[in-house]
Scaffold this motif. Structure first.
Motif, mmCIF file in Angstrom:
data_model
loop_
_atom_site.group_PDB
_atom_site.id
_atom_site.type_symbol
_atom_site.label_atom_id
_atom_site.label_comp_id
_atom_site.label_asym_id
_atom_site.label_seq_id
_atom_site.Cartn_x
_atom_site.Cartn_y
_atom_site.Cartn_z
ATOM 1 N N PHE A 1 0.881 -1.162 0.000
ATOM 2 C CA PHE A 1 0.000 0.000 0.000
ATOM 3 C C PHE A 1 0.920 1.213 0.000
ATOM 4 C CE2 PHE A 1 -2.311 -3.467 1.877
ATOM 5 C CZ PHE A 1 -3.564 -3.380 1.284
ATOM 6 N N THR A 2 0.936 1.930 -1.113
ATOM 7 C CA THR A 2 1.928 2.975 -1.323
ATOM 8 C C THR A 2 1.265 4.344 -1.383
ATOM 9 O OG1 THR A 2 1.755 2.535 -3.701
ATOM 10 C CG2 THR A 2 3.549 1.466 -2.508
ATOM 11 N N PHE A 3 1.905 5.336 -0.770
ATOM 12 C CA PHE A 3 1.330 6.667 -0.684
ATOM 13 C C PHE A 3 2.421 7.715 -0.817
ATOM 14 C CE2 PHE A 3 -0.683 3.671 2.207
ATOM 15 C CZ PHE A 3 -1.987 3.662 1.754
ATOM 16 N N ILE A 4 2.114 8.786 -1.513
ATOM 17 C CA ILE A 4 2.967 9.964 -1.490
ATOM 18 C C ILE A 4 2.642 10.729 -0.211
ATOM 19 C CG2 ILE A 4 3.526 12.147 -2.627
ATOM 20 C CD1 ILE A 4 2.896 10.810 -5.286
ATOM 21 N N TYR A 5 3.670 11.184 0.492
ATOM 22 C CA TYR A 5 3.477 11.841 1.790
ATOM 23 C C TYR A 5 2.416 12.938 1.705
ATOM 24 C CZ TYR A 5 4.173 14.991 5.668
ATOM 25 O OH TYR A 5 3.954 15.816 6.746
ATOM 26 N N SER A 6 1.527 12.911 2.690
ATOM 27 C CA SER A 6 0.446 13.892 2.780
ATOM 28 C C SER A 6 0.517 14.562 4.147
ATOM 29 C CB SER A 6 -0.907 13.193 2.607
ATOM 30 O OG SER A 6 -1.981 14.090 2.789
ATOM 31 N N PRO A 7 0.825 15.870 4.214
ATOM 32 C CA PRO A 7 0.952 16.528 5.518
ATOM 33 C C PRO A 7 -0.377 16.582 6.261
ATOM 34 C CG PRO A 7 1.050 18.134 3.739
ATOM 35 C CD PRO A 7 1.072 16.795 3.096
ATOM 36 N N ARG A 8 -0.333 16.304 7.558
ATOM 37 C CA ARG A 8 -1.501 16.338 8.413
ATOM 38 C C ARG A 8 -1.341 17.444 9.446
ATOM 39 N NH1 ARG A 8 -5.472 14.750 6.410
ATOM 40 N NH2 ARG A 8 -4.278 15.837 4.846
ATOM 41 N N VAL A 9 -2.275 18.365 9.476
ATOM 42 C CA VAL A 9 -2.230 19.465 10.437
ATOM 43 C C VAL A 9 -2.190 18.901 11.851
ATOM 44 C CG1 VAL A 9 -3.499 21.434 11.375
ATOM 45 C CG2 VAL A 9 -3.448 21.044 8.902
ATOM 46 N N GLY A 10 -1.229 19.403 12.649
ATOM 47 C CA GLY A 10 -1.121 18.948 14.028
ATOM 48 C C GLY A 10 -0.050 17.909 14.263
ATOM 49 N N THR A 11 0.584 17.435 13.180
ATOM 50 C CA THR A 11 1.665 16.456 13.332
ATOM 51 C C THR A 11 3.017 17.155 13.172
ATOM 52 O OG1 THR A 11 1.698 15.891 10.974
ATOM 53 C CG2 THR A 11 0.206 14.614 12.397
ATOM 54 N N PRO A 12 4.071 16.646 13.823
ATOM 55 C CA PRO A 12 5.390 17.280 13.691
ATOM 56 C C PRO A 12 5.897 17.339 12.258
ATOM 57 C CG PRO A 12 5.362 15.784 15.574
ATOM 58 C CD PRO A 12 4.063 15.571 14.840
#
Length: 461
Positions: free
Chosen positions: A357-368
């Motif tokens: 299961f492959t994903f391009i990084y997706s920024p999540r608000v609230g994570t470092p």
């Protein structure tokens, strides 16, 4: 009156109120689920509560009196789909003013999301997060009787509420949650922030539910947790995940048991030994590695390195015949270089995963990670992603070719098209074969006769 008795009281009230509101003895409810298997399991509880209120379930939003979207916050794409689909409900609400639209789940535990919903979608009448699902009857009652919009999020009492009604979507494949929450705080992941800290169900309760599922005819049971390997925290009974898995496998009956997800930092040789020694436990392990670069793994706060990962992989391969390994991979984590990415490809080649299961990084608000420097443009990450897919396709094609001529026990899951059935091996590989629909939900033997890339075809014996 305890909490669930209180909710049962609201359920009784709604059983009388909803038919009057909608002019139908059994109002129709539509529940749509986004995201992971844990969300599916949560939706099964929501559906169970709706049925207890006298509602019938429908797959068609257009004919529903109550619509609920159970949302996922793990990736931006999932959030965008929710916003788009909620926007489409505006016309339905205009045609049917009594329609109640609700949003729940992980997205709703994020304040900036809940605020956006409240401001931009005024026709959404009910918003609630993951920690208050057990209070759904009470919240629905207030939304229906007051006509006022209700938002409930940001509260976690750390409790597990047992005995909530459940409507299982399947009749022979089912999910069984053994724990909730996550304590790992990977720098890219929003899950601990929206699901809370780890808490485990009592093993005796899990076993009783598993026995009930087997007695009801379930053939494929998946034990669920954000990190099943850390099962046992905070409960009175002495418990570990290997011991629980072994106990479930010893229940009388002809069934398979699976589990997900398994964190590499806690994957033990004891767990591998339990899988190897118990034929009902599927020889498939989903073991997310995320990156093959030790530098990036440290930035991700994963608490293992490539050597540790390969140690457990090699031990598992030595103990479990025909083992299938699947994994999650993030491409383009902030600060990742092409050299880091090449180390990921090296690991993929070394392990030989069944699928990824492959994903391009997706920024999540609230994570470092969302605050980290991320100099590589998305277009470059997309090229890396395509390169990874090509490598995995070559591995999968070889694996499929190696299966031709071999016979496997499979569980027949569904009809793909007229006369063609899809069946799944114990190690999670799908085989298509000609057959009649009466085979669905049964174990069969299938001989693999053809491999086309990663599509397998065979014949039932």
């Amino acid at each position: 009156m305890d909490e669930l008795q209180k909710q049962a009281h609201y359920t009784d009230l709604l059983r009388d109120i909803l038919p009057l509101r909608y002019g139908n003895a059994h109002p129709k409810a539509h529940v749509r689920t986004y995201g992971c298997q844990q969300n599916v399991a949560d939706s099964e509880k929501i559906k169970g509560m709706l049925e207890s209120m006298g509602c019938t379930l429908t797959e068609e939003a257009e004919e529903a009196d109550i619509i609920l979207f159970n949302t996922c916050a793990v990736r931006e794409h999932a959030e965008d789909r929710v916003f788009g689909n909620v926007g489409e409900l505006k016309a339905l609400k205009r045609k049917k003013p009594s329609l109640l639209i609700g949003l729940c789940g992980c997205m709703m535990e994020q304040k900036h999301i809940a605020d956006r919903i409240y401001k931009s979608f005024p026709y959404v009448g009910l918003v609630f997060g993951t920690h208050v699902i057990h209070r759904f009857p009470e919240m629905l009652y207030h939304a229906v009787t007051t006509g006022k919009r209700l938002v409930e999020r940001g509260y976690d009492d750390g409790q597990i509420y047992e005995g909530i009604p459940m409507h299982r979507d399947g009749s022979f494949k089912g999910w069984l949650s053994i724990m909730y929450g996550c304590d790992n705080f990977c720098t890219y992941c929003i899950v601990p922030h929206v699901r809370g800290r780890e808490r485990s169900r009592q093993p005796s309760i899990v076993l009783e539910e598993a026995k009930a599922m087997v007695q009801a005819g379930y053939k494929d049971i998946t034990l669920l947790g954000q990190n099943v390997n850390s099962y046992g925290k905070g409960i009175s009974e002495t418990a570990s995940f290997p011991s629980l898995l072994k106990s479930v496998s010893e229940i009388d009956g002809d069934f398979w048991v699976r589990f997900m997800t398994s964190h590499p930092k806690d994957a033990s040789k004891e767990l591998i030994d339990v899988i190897a020694e118990n034929p009902k436990i599927c020889n498939h392990i989903h073991l997310p590695f995320q990156s093959g670069s030790d530098r990036i793994l440290k930035q991700m706060n994963r608490h293992y390195d490539k050597a540790k990962y390969m140690e457990i992989v090699n031990y598992a391969k030595s103990k479990i015949p025909d083992l299938a390994l699947t994994s999650d991979v993030i491409v383009g984590f902030p600060g990742e270089t092409y050299e880091d990415f090449q180390q990921t490809l090296d690991l993929i080649r070394e392990v030989g995963f069944t699928s990824l299961f492959t994903f391009i990084y997706s920024p999540r608000v609230g994570t470092p990670a969302a605050k980290m420097d991320d100099p590589v443009p998305y277009e470059e990450k997309s090229r890396w992603f395509s390169e990874l897919l090509k490598v995995q396709e070559e591995i999968a094609a070889k694996r499929c070719a190696d299966m031709v001529g071999k016979t496997y026990r499979v569980l027949v899951e569904e009809q793909k098209k007229e006369g063609i059935l899809c069946a799944r091996t114990q190690n999670h590989i799908v085989v298509e074969a000609a057959g009649t629909s009466d085979l669905i939900g049964t174990f069969q033997q299938v001989e693999v006769t053809e491999a086309r890339n990663w599509i397998l075809r065979g014949k039932f014996l």
